[in-house]
Design a protein around this motif. Structure first.
Motif, PDB file in Angstrom:
ATOM      1  N   ALA A   1      17.472 -11.493  -0.585  1.00 33.85           N
ATOM      2  CA  ALA A   1      16.283 -10.767  -0.153  1.00 33.85           C
ATOM      3  C   ALA A   1      15.719  -9.913  -1.283  1.00 33.85           C
ATOM      4  CB  ALA A   1      16.613  -9.896   1.060  1.00 33.85           C
ATOM      5  N   VAL A   2      16.612  -9.242  -2.022  1.00 37.63           N
ATOM      6  CA  VAL A   2      16.148  -8.428  -3.150  1.00 37.63           C
ATOM      7  C   VAL A   2      15.520  -9.315  -4.218  1.00 37.63           C
ATOM      8  CG1 VAL A   2      16.912  -6.927  -5.038  1.00 37.63           C
ATOM      9  CG2 VAL A   2      17.791  -6.572  -2.719  1.00 37.63           C
ATOM     10  N   VAL A   3      16.144 -10.470  -4.479  1.00 33.71           N
ATOM     11  CA  VAL A   3      15.589 -11.401  -5.467  1.00 33.71           C
ATOM     12  C   VAL A   3      14.202 -11.879  -5.031  1.00 33.71           C
ATOM     13  CG1 VAL A   3      15.856 -13.699  -6.474  1.00 33.71           C
ATOM     14  CG2 VAL A   3      17.811 -12.146  -6.377  1.00 33.71           C
ATOM     15  N   GLY A   4      14.061 -12.228  -3.755  1.00 35.12           N
ATOM     16  CA  GLY A   4      12.757 -12.670  -3.258  1.00 35.12           C
ATOM     17  C   GLY A   4      11.695 -11.604  -3.401  1.00 35.12           C
ATOM     18  N   GLY A   5      12.054 -10.349  -3.089  1.00 33.34           N
ATOM     19  CA  GLY A   5      11.090  -9.269  -3.240  1.00 33.34           C
ATOM     20  C   GLY A   5      10.710  -9.017  -4.685  1.00 33.34           C
TER      21      GLY A   5
ATOM     22  N   LEU B   1      12.976 -16.324   1.297  1.00 37.62           N
ATOM     23  CA  LEU B   1      11.561 -16.547   1.603  1.00 37.62           C
ATOM     24  C   LEU B   1      10.984 -15.418   2.449  1.00 37.62           C
ATOM     25  CD1 LEU B   1      11.708 -20.369   2.424  1.00 37.62           C
ATOM     26  CD2 LEU B   1      10.710 -19.310   0.389  1.00 37.62           C
ATOM     27  N   THR B   2      11.774 -14.913   3.383  1.00 35.97           N
ATOM     28  CA  THR B   2      11.295 -13.831   4.242  1.00 35.97           C
ATOM     29  C   THR B   2      10.961 -12.591   3.433  1.00 35.97           C
ATOM     30  OG1 THR B   2      12.623 -14.664   6.090  1.00 35.97           O
ATOM     31  CG2 THR B   2      11.836 -12.390   6.232  1.00 35.97           C
ATOM     32  N   ALA B   3      11.873 -12.213   2.531  1.00 32.92           N
ATOM     33  CA  ALA B   3      11.607 -11.050   1.687  1.00 32.92           C
ATOM     34  C   ALA B   3      10.395 -11.289   0.793  1.00 32.92           C
ATOM     35  CB  ALA B   3      12.837 -10.732   0.841  1.00 32.92           C
ATOM     36  N   ALA B   4      10.223 -12.531   0.345  1.00 30.58           N
ATOM     37  CA  ALA B   4       9.091 -12.841  -0.536  1.00 30.58           C
ATOM     38  C   ALA B   4       7.767 -12.679   0.198  1.00 30.58           C
ATOM     39  CB  ALA B   4       9.236 -14.259  -1.084  1.00 30.58           C
ATOM     40  N   TYR B   5       7.632 -13.271   1.393  1.00 25.26           N
ATOM     41  CA  TYR B   5       6.329 -13.158   2.056  1.00 25.26           C
ATOM     42  C   TYR B   5       6.123 -11.769   2.654  1.00 25.26           C
ATOM     43  CZ  TYR B   5       8.527 -14.358   6.636  1.00 25.26           C
ATOM     44  OH  TYR B   5       9.286 -14.388   7.783  1.00 25.26           O
ATOM     45  N   ALA B   6       7.199 -11.050   2.992  1.00 17.74           N
ATOM     46  CA  ALA B   6       7.039  -9.675   3.458  1.00 17.74           C
ATOM     47  C   ALA B   6       6.519  -8.787   2.327  1.00 17.74           C
ATOM     48  CB  ALA B   6       8.365  -9.141   3.991  1.00 17.74           C
ATOM     49  N   THR B   7       7.075  -8.968   1.117  1.00 21.12           N
ATOM     50  CA  THR B   7       6.600  -8.197  -0.042  1.00 21.12           C
ATOM     51  C   THR B   7       5.161  -8.550  -0.368  1.00 21.12           C
ATOM     52  OG1 THR B   7       8.862  -8.186  -0.913  1.00 21.12           O
ATOM     53  CG2 THR B   7       7.092  -7.636  -2.449  1.00 21.12           C
ATOM     54  N   ARG B   8       4.834  -9.826  -0.309  1.00 22.85           N
ATOM     55  CA  ARG B   8       3.456 -10.259  -0.587  1.00 22.85           C
ATOM     56  C   ARG B   8       2.483  -9.653   0.413  1.00 22.85           C
ATOM     57  NH1 ARG B   8       0.706 -14.581   1.804  1.00 22.85           N
ATOM     58  NH2 ARG B   8      -1.104 -15.340   0.613  1.00 22.85           N
ATOM     59  N   LEU B   9       2.855  -9.649   1.683  1.00 19.96           N
ATOM     60  CA  LEU B   9       1.978  -9.065   2.700  1.00 19.96           C
ATOM     61  C   LEU B   9       1.737  -7.581   2.408  1.00 19.96           C
ATOM     62  CD1 LEU B   9       2.222  -9.640   6.530  1.00 19.96           C
ATOM     63  CD2 LEU B   9       1.912  -7.347   5.632  1.00 19.96           C
ATOM     64  N   TRP B  10       2.791  -6.858   2.069  1.00 18.25           N
ATOM     65  CA  TRP B  10       2.663  -5.424   1.801  1.00 18.25           C
ATOM     66  C   TRP B  10       1.785  -5.170   0.584  1.00 18.25           C
ATOM     67  CZ3 TRP B  10       4.239  -1.984  -2.086  1.00 18.25           C
ATOM     68  CH2 TRP B  10       4.265  -0.625  -1.723  1.00 18.25           C
ATOM     69  N   LEU B  11       1.971  -5.962  -0.464  1.00 19.44           N
ATOM     70  CA  LEU B  11       1.193  -5.766  -1.690  1.00 19.44           C
ATOM     71  C   LEU B  11      -0.282  -6.086  -1.472  1.00 19.44           C
ATOM     72  CD1 LEU B  11       3.675  -7.328  -4.283  1.00 19.44           C
ATOM     73  CD2 LEU B  11       3.054  -4.902  -4.093  1.00 19.44           C
TER      74      LEU B  11
END
Length: 664
Positions: free
Chosen positions: A507-511, A432-442
């Motif tokens: 983390a990679v999967v979430g991103g 989840l952390t990698a997912a919302y971090a990627t979303r924030l960046w995008l």
């Protein structure tokens, strides 16, 4: 100069700077900025000297009786072990960065003098908590931080959001502080002292009669101060304050205090298996719930706020499996990259010229306009997502490795159930952390929202601080996991192969999932600006929402400038998006369970006071008033009337006496 003297000066200098800033803020405004910046810088140097002298060896202890109490004494005591020495360096470092950054961020704010003084006082209070060897003195710093957070979160008191947020932060943390205070007195009653060393000695010798209720009472205060479930709801709303304040609260003060307190008294919690399981469950719910909520937030600061809650969950998870070394390691690592995340977000907001445009769905073209914020925030997000070799990878893997160590049945003070709870929740939180971090960046840097007016380049002080914080966010973990075991009692912090592979893989999967969802929604939005929203699992509700935004928001009156519909969070969360965006409606639950019953009870008391108590009061006053009226009417002022009444009374008395005598 002795180590003890240096340690006393570390919290004292920011306190003196705060006092001088408040006194000279109006009469000598030219001294405000030096008084804001120089004391925390001096404290940083002194804290580093204390850490070098302490060196991870024997703790530095000093004490003197503060006041005679007749029973359990209160002492002005220092207890500086390796944990305290390093955390003090972190606090002073982040505070100095925040004060330097604030000179540019709030350069036109008329209330900057009071703001700077409160930040210095906030810093002094946290340093007092870190170095204190007496629980009552620690409590003083604990409560001073609470009142500082009230004023700083409400800095923009003209807005109702800031006023409500400051009041909520104060009340929710006080809700935890009441049982916390009871637990402290119960602990001192069993141990016979408020001194940390004597309390730990009493725990080691079995002198604590009721470790479970004491530990649970203390955990209530920890949950409130460190924003852990169920007392975490104040922290996302606290984003109404200035962004540098958010960086200070989230990275080095306030929320770090609860984790640090638990780490310092960890043997007490380990004495109760029930308390350790409760701590593990609290950490697991916090990690997973905050990750889901962060994935649904639109405001960039609220995403980071829920991120902080989740990362604190990792720290409490490490404590739940009995590894305070991993907890404090992640506390140090998190302090650097979370301060960077908030200050970079502040640069983004500063570029837009207003705090109201922090919605990521309305950001566009920021990569080229704020390149320093773009590159440094990218580093911080990679550290947050625990991608190697960034610092967050090493500290987060130390937590997962500690949990996995407990699940394999190795001897220790933590039950195996706590290890499994923390491990499973920690791995899910990594995704989840990698997912919302990627979303924030995008959304923040590659979004398609409205382009806000360009307010020029950021002040140099803001840009320099971002790059200074980027260095530990990048390199601290890789250097520290080899050097810190000596400071943390020898516990190996090397990432374990199994959890490293699982955590990084998730983390990679979430991103990748987030990036794929963003590409899909972007493609739909390119064909139809409302199509991406209409295609998400909420169906027509999403279409209506986007149409309403475009039609009724004056600033976004045409669909080209409406919020970006290409939000991967909607697609990933599906039906969970709306409850997650609302924090799973915990505020509504608390309102139904606590606020409304209290208000109803208050209305009942008000009714009883007005209609019952006041009725008796009015009745008690009416009787003498009626008697007085009757007596007043008999006082006519006519002498004949008085003589007639006297004669009539004499006759009546005579007849009565005669009757009595005859009867006798």
């Amino acid at each position: 100069m002795t180590t003890t003297t240096l340690a006393v000066l570390v919290p004292l200098l920011p306190f003196l700077g705060a006092a001088a800033g408040l006194l000279l803020g109006r009469t000598a405004p030219g001294f405000v900025r030096p008084l804001a910046v120089l004391p925390p810088l001096a404290s940083l140097v002194l804290a580093a000297l204390v850490a070098v002298r302490q060196g991870g060896g024997a703790a530095v202890d000093a004490h003197t009786e503060l006041t005679p109490t007749g029973s359990v004494p209160v002492e002005l005591a220092l207890h500086i072990d390796g944990f305290a020495a390093l955390v003090a360096v972190l606090v002073a470092f982040v505070a100095a960065c925040v004060q330097i950054y604030s000179t540019g961020y709030l350069r036109d704010d008329p209330r900057y003098p009071s703001y700077a003084a409160l930040v210095s006082l906030f810093t002094s209070a946290m340093l007092l908590v870190v170095y204190s060897g007496d629980l009552i003195v620690l409590l003083v710093g604990w409560e001073v931080m609470g009142i500082c957070s009230y004023f700083l979160v409400g800095h923009y008191w003209e807005t109702p959001e800031a006023r409500a947020a400051s009041l909520k932060a104060f009340l929710v943390t006080k809700l935890g502080d009441v049982p916390f205070l009871i637990g402290l007195f119960a602990l001192a009653g069993d141990a016979g002292s408020f001194r940390v060393t004597r309390v730990l000695d009493a725990v080691a010798s079995g002198g604590i009669s009721h470790p479970t209720p004491i530990a649970l009472l203390l955990l209530a205060g920890v949950a409130g101060k460190s924003a852990q479930f169920p007392l975490h709801t104040w922290l996302p709303d606290a984003m109404a304050g200035p962004t540098p304040v958010s960086a200070l609260i989230h990275a080095a003060t306030m929320v770090a205090a609860g984790v640090y307190f638990t780490a310092r008294l960890l043997p007490l919690f380990e004495a109760s298996q029930a308390a350790m399981v409760v701590l593990a469950v609290m950490a697991a719910v916090t990690m997973t719930g905050s990750g889901l909520a962060a994935l649904a937030q639109d405001d960039i600061k609220r995403v980071l706020a829920y991120s902080t809650i989740g990362q604190l969950g990792y720290m409490t998870g490490a404590l739940a499996v009995g590894d305070r070394g991993a907890a404090v390691f992640h506390l140090l690592s998190h302090g650097a990259f979370k301060a960077l995340l908030f200050l970079a977000a502040g640069a983004v907001i500063h570029a837009a010229g207003t705090n109201s445009l922090a919605a990521m769905s309305r950001m566009r073209g920021l990569r080229d306009r704020v390149p320093d914020a773009y590159w440094t925030m990218t580093v911080a997000l990679l550290a947050l997502a625990a991608i190697p070799p960034f610092s967050g990878f090493f500290s987060k893997e130390s937590v997962l490795g500690a949990a996995e160590h407990v699940t394999r049945g190795h001897p220790g003070h933590a039950p195996a159930a706590a290890g499994w709870i923390v491990l499973v929740a920690g791995l899910l939180a990594a995704l989840l952390t990698a997912a919302y971090a990627t979303r924030l960046w995008l959304l923040a840097f590659r979004g398609r929202g409205a382009e806000a007016p360009d307010h020029g380049r950021q002040p140099l002080t803001m840009t320099v601080v971002l790059w200074v914080l980027a260095l530990p966010s990048l390199a601290f973990g890789g250097l520290a996991y080899r050097a810190l075991p000596g400071w943390f009692g020898g516990r190996d912090l090397t990432p374990a192969p199994l959890t490293s592979i699982l955590g990084t893989g998730l983390a990679v999967v979430g991103g990748l999932l987030t990036y794929g969802a963003w590409q899909r929604t972007t493609a739909l939005a390119a064909r139809n600006p409302l199509g991406a929203v209409a295609a998400h699992p909420e169906g027509d509700a999403g279409l209506v929402e986007a149409e309403a935004i475009a039609a009724h928001t004056p600033a976004y009156g045409d669909i080209a400038s409406a919020p970006d519909p290409a939000d991967p969070g909607r697609l990933l969360l599906g039906p969970l998006h709306r409850p997650a965006a609302a924090g799973f409606h915990l505020d509504a639950v608390y309102a139904a369970l606590f606020v409304r019953p209290v208000q109803a009870a208050a209305r009942l008391v008000r009714f009883l006071d007005r209609e019952v108590v006041d009725t008796y009061v009015r009745g008690a006053a009416a009787v003498p008033r009626l008697l007085g009226t009757a007596v007043r009417r008999s006082q006519t002022g006519n002498v004949q009337t008085y003589v007639s009444a006297l004669l009539a009374g004499t006759v009546v008395l005579a007849v009565a006496v005669l009757l009595v005598a005859t009867g006798a």
